[in-house]
Scaffold this active site. Structure first.
Site, PDB file in Angstrom:
ATOM      1  N   LYS A  47      -1.285   0.682  -1.532  1.00 38.39           N
ATOM      2  CA  LYS A  47      -1.858   1.289  -1.991  1.00 38.39           C
ATOM      3  C   LYS A  47      -3.300   1.156  -0.121  1.00 38.39           C
ATOM      4  O   LYS A  47      -4.080   2.367  -0.600  1.00 38.39           O
ATOM      5  CB  LYS A  47      -2.686   0.894  -3.169  1.00 38.39           C
ATOM      6  N   ASP A 107      -1.545  -8.735   7.900  1.00 37.01           N
ATOM      7  CA  ASP A 107      -1.128 -10.544   7.844  1.00 37.01           C
ATOM      8  C   ASP A 107      -0.040 -10.942   8.679  1.00 37.01           C
ATOM      9  O   ASP A 107      -0.078 -11.425   9.851  1.00 37.01           O
ATOM     10  CB  ASP A 107      -1.187 -10.209   6.462  1.00 37.01           C
TER      11      ASP A 107
END
Length: 183
Positions: A47, A107
Site C-alpha cells: 500500500k 529497507d
C-alpha cells in the site's frame, strides 16, 4: 494530515511535502528521458507506494500504463521478516514490456529482490526500480536501483504512504517516528 497534527509522534520531519514533490518531479524527468518511445508499465507496490505512484504518474509527460501488486514481509512489526507473500498479483502481461517497479522505501532489500526476480521471470523487456526512499545502512542484499529519491538513515519513518500499524499514511511529509509510539 500535517506534521503538526502528530508532532508528539515524530522525532523530526525528514522531508516536507514540497521537498518530496520537487524530488518526484526530478525523477519523472529522468524516467521520461530514459523511457522515451517505450511501452512502459509502472508497477506500484501496495500500500505504501500509492502516494509515490500518484504523484510520479502525474509528473510524467509520457504515456504509461499502471498496475499494482501487493506483497507483504512486515506483518505488524517495524522490520522486514524477509518472508514474502503475494497478496495481489498483477493484471497485466509483462511479456516484452519495460517494467518500472515503484516503491515507497527500500529497507533490507529482501522483498524487492524477490519481487524483481519474480517479475523478470515473466518475460519483460526490462525491469528497473524507482524508490522514493532507500536505507543504505539497512541493506541485507545488494539490489540495483535506477531511480532513488532520497537516501535516509536507518530509522523508522512514516508519512507519504509509509505507515505504522496502518496509521500515518496520509501524513503529507516524511518523518522519523518516535520510539515511544511503537515500543
Amino acid at each position: 494530515m500535517d506534521s503538526q497534527d502528530v508532532k508528539d509522534d515524530l522525532e523530526e520531519v525528514l522531508y516536507t511535502a514540497d521537498e518530496i514533490q520537487a524530488r518526484i518531479d526530478e525523477l519523472a524527468a529522468d524516467i521520461d528521458r530514459d523511457y522515451a518511445d517505450k511501452d512502459v508499465l509502472i508497477v506500484g507496490v501496495l500500500k505504501g507506494a500509492v502516494m509515490v505512484m500518484a504523484d510520479l504518474s502525474r509528473a510524467l509527460t509520457s504515456h504509461i500504463a499502471m498496475d499494482w501488486m501487493a506483497v507483504s514481509s512486515y506483518g505488524s512489526g517495524t522490520k522486514s521478516s524477509g518472508v514474502v507473500r503475494i497478496l495481489k498479483d498483477l493484471d497485466a502481461d509483462l511479456m516484452n514490456r519495460h517494467v518500472l517497479i515503484v516503491e515507497d522505501i527500500i529497507d533490507s532489500g529482501l522483498t524487492l529482490s524477490w519481487l524483481k526476480a519474480n517479475l523478470e521471470s515473466r518475460g519483460p523487456a526490462s525491469v528497473e526500480i524507482c524508490t522514493l526512499l532507500r536505507k543504505p545502512e539497512a541493506a541485507k542484499v545488494q539490489i540495483e536501483v535506477k531511480y532513488v529519491g532520497f537516501d535516509i538513515p536507518n530509522k523508522f519513518v512514516v508519512g507519504y504512504g509509509l505507515d505504522f500499524a496502518e496509521k500515518y499514511r496520509n501524513l503529507d511529509c516524511i518523518g522519523i517516528l518516535a520510539p515511544h509510539v511503537y515500543q
